[in-house]
Motif scaffolding. Structure first.
Motif, PDB file in Angstrom:
ATOM      1  N   HIS A 231      -0.494  -9.944   2.784  1.00 54.96           N
ATOM      2  CA  HIS A 231      -1.058  -8.724   3.252  1.00 54.96           C
ATOM      3  C   HIS A 231      -0.188  -8.316   4.576  1.00 54.96           C
ATOM      4  O   HIS A 231       0.258  -9.132   5.448  1.00 54.96           O
ATOM      5  N   ARG A 232       0.059  -7.116   4.654  1.00 51.65           N
ATOM      6  CA  ARG A 232       0.744  -6.326   5.655  1.00 51.65           C
ATOM      7  C   ARG A 232       0.220  -5.295   6.398  1.00 51.65           C
ATOM      8  O   ARG A 232      -0.672  -4.942   5.713  1.00 51.65           O
ATOM      9  N   TYR A 233       0.735  -5.223   7.550  1.00 51.09           N
ATOM     10  CA  TYR A 233       0.710  -3.946   8.399  1.00 51.09           C
ATOM     11  C   TYR A 233      -0.811  -4.231   9.109  1.00 51.09           C
ATOM     12  O   TYR A 233      -1.677  -5.002   8.559  1.00 51.09           O
ATOM     13  N   PRO A 234      -1.129  -3.271   9.921  1.00 48.79           N
ATOM     14  CA  PRO A 234      -2.436  -3.487  10.651  1.00 48.79           C
ATOM     15  C   PRO A 234      -3.591  -3.258   9.693  1.00 48.79           C
ATOM     16  O   PRO A 234      -4.786  -3.893   9.784  1.00 48.79           O
ATOM     17  N   GLU A 235      -3.224  -2.595   8.767  1.00 49.90           N
ATOM     18  CA  GLU A 235      -4.389  -2.215   7.903  1.00 49.90           C
ATOM     19  C   GLU A 235      -4.546  -3.404   6.788  1.00 49.90           C
ATOM     20  O   GLU A 235      -5.810  -3.466   5.990  1.00 49.90           O
ATOM     21  N   GLY A 236      -3.615  -4.352   6.763  1.00 51.33           N
ATOM     22  CA  GLY A 236      -3.753  -5.379   5.842  1.00 51.33           C
ATOM     23  C   GLY A 236      -3.738  -5.284   4.489  1.00 51.33           C
ATOM     24  O   GLY A 236      -4.267  -5.825   3.512  1.00 51.33           O
ATOM     25  N   ILE A 237      -2.726  -4.489   3.948  1.00 55.70           N
ATOM     26  CA  ILE A 237      -2.655  -4.060   2.579  1.00 55.70           C
ATOM     27  C   ILE A 237      -1.956  -5.015   1.713  1.00 55.70           C
ATOM     28  O   ILE A 237      -1.387  -5.696   2.275  1.00 55.70           O
ATOM     29  N   ASN A 238      -2.160  -5.099   0.356  1.00 58.87           N
ATOM     30  CA  ASN A 238      -1.729  -6.000  -0.647  1.00 58.87           C
ATOM     31  C   ASN A 238      -0.494  -5.714  -0.754  1.00 58.87           C
ATOM     32  O   ASN A 238      -0.011  -4.624  -0.709  1.00 58.87           O
ATOM     33  N   TYR A 239       0.618  -6.934  -0.685  1.00 65.05           N
ATOM     34  CA  TYR A 239       1.901  -6.689  -0.758  1.00 65.05           C
ATOM     35  C   TYR A 239       2.601  -7.570  -1.906  1.00 65.05           C
ATOM     36  O   TYR A 239       1.999  -8.585  -1.776  1.00 65.05           O
ATOM     37  N   CYS A 240       2.981  -7.154  -2.749  1.00 68.39           N
ATOM     38  CA  CYS A 240       3.667  -7.704  -4.049  1.00 68.39           C
ATOM     39  C   CYS A 240       5.098  -7.983  -3.844  1.00 68.39           C
ATOM     40  O   CYS A 240       5.694  -6.856  -3.527  1.00 68.39           O
ATOM     41  N   GLU A 241       5.851  -9.316  -4.045  1.00 65.28           N
ATOM     42  CA  GLU A 241       7.207  -9.390  -4.023  1.00 65.28           C
ATOM     43  C   GLU A 241       7.652  -8.806  -5.037  1.00 65.28           C
ATOM     44  O   GLU A 241       7.081  -8.516  -6.207  1.00 65.28           O
ATOM     45  N   ARG A 242       8.936  -8.075  -4.983  1.00 70.32           N
ATOM     46  CA  ARG A 242       9.644  -7.563  -6.182  1.00 70.32           C
ATOM     47  C   ARG A 242       9.877  -8.670  -7.326  1.00 70.32           C
ATOM     48  O   ARG A 242      10.173  -9.729  -6.987  1.00 70.32           O
ATOM     49  N   ASP A 243       9.446  -8.106  -8.480  1.00 71.57           N
ATOM     50  CA  ASP A 243       9.188  -9.030  -9.761  1.00 71.57           C
ATOM     51  C   ASP A 243       9.490  -8.350 -10.855  1.00 71.57           C
ATOM     52  O   ASP A 243       8.265  -8.019 -11.603  1.00 71.57           O
ATOM     53  N   VAL A 244      10.527  -7.690 -11.303  1.00 72.61           N
ATOM     54  CA  VAL A 244      10.871  -6.760 -12.651  1.00 72.61           C
ATOM     55  C   VAL A 244      11.908  -7.560 -13.430  1.00 72.61           C
ATOM     56  O   VAL A 244      12.952  -7.411 -12.765  1.00 72.61           O
TER      57      VAL A 244
END
Length: 158
Positions: A43-56
């Protein structure tokens, strides 16, 4: 700043005249409506957003080119090095790696939008911009390249 606007105007004119039937200048809303990360690695940023690693993987990328070419574009006949598979909603904004968030973006297009993505994600990191607003802004920009210079100027001012 005025020179930046002139540069963007030249890039946009070049993209729109060259893109005629060769490559998409924006994502198709049926193929690529966009989606957010639902299986975060952090989770990132002050807002705590979901973050996915690059995976394509390569098969998914090839499939995106094929899907867009079925719309009448000719991306697979062009130099592959002139494209990247773009996350419509960028990973740094909480976008997903799902196919509904991916499209083949030509270099002439990402040269216009990538700097805006970086600024918006930096503003999110600083707590000056919420995810929902950043997503709304980048979607507007990727669908209206001619508006990017003004949007970028507003983003810098946040």
């Amino acid at each position: 700043m005025k020179n930046l606007f002139v540069l963007f105007a030249i890039l946009i004119a070049s993209v729109t005249s060259h893109a005629q039937e060769q490559f998409p200048i924006g994502p198709d809303h049926n193929l690529t409506p966009g989606s957010l990360c639902s299986r975060p690695t952090e989770h990132r940023y002050p807002e705590g957003i979901n973050y996915c690693e690059r995976d394509v993987d390569s098969d998914v990328k090839r499939g995106r080119f094929a899907a867009y070419d079925q719309l009448g574009f000719r991306t697979r006949q062009m130099d592959r090095q002139a494209f990247k598979i773009d996350h419509y909603i960028p990973l740094c904004m909480g976008g997903s790696n799902n196919i509904d968030n991916l499209w083949p973006q030509h270099k002439s297009v990402y040269e216009i939008t990538d700097s805006l993505e970086q600024v918006l994600c930096q503003k999110m990191a600083e707590g000056k911009l919420l995810q929902k607003d950043a997503v709304r802004i980048i979607v507007q920009a990727k669908n209206n390249l001619d508006q990017v210079p003004a949007i970028l100027a507003r983003a810098y001012a946040l």
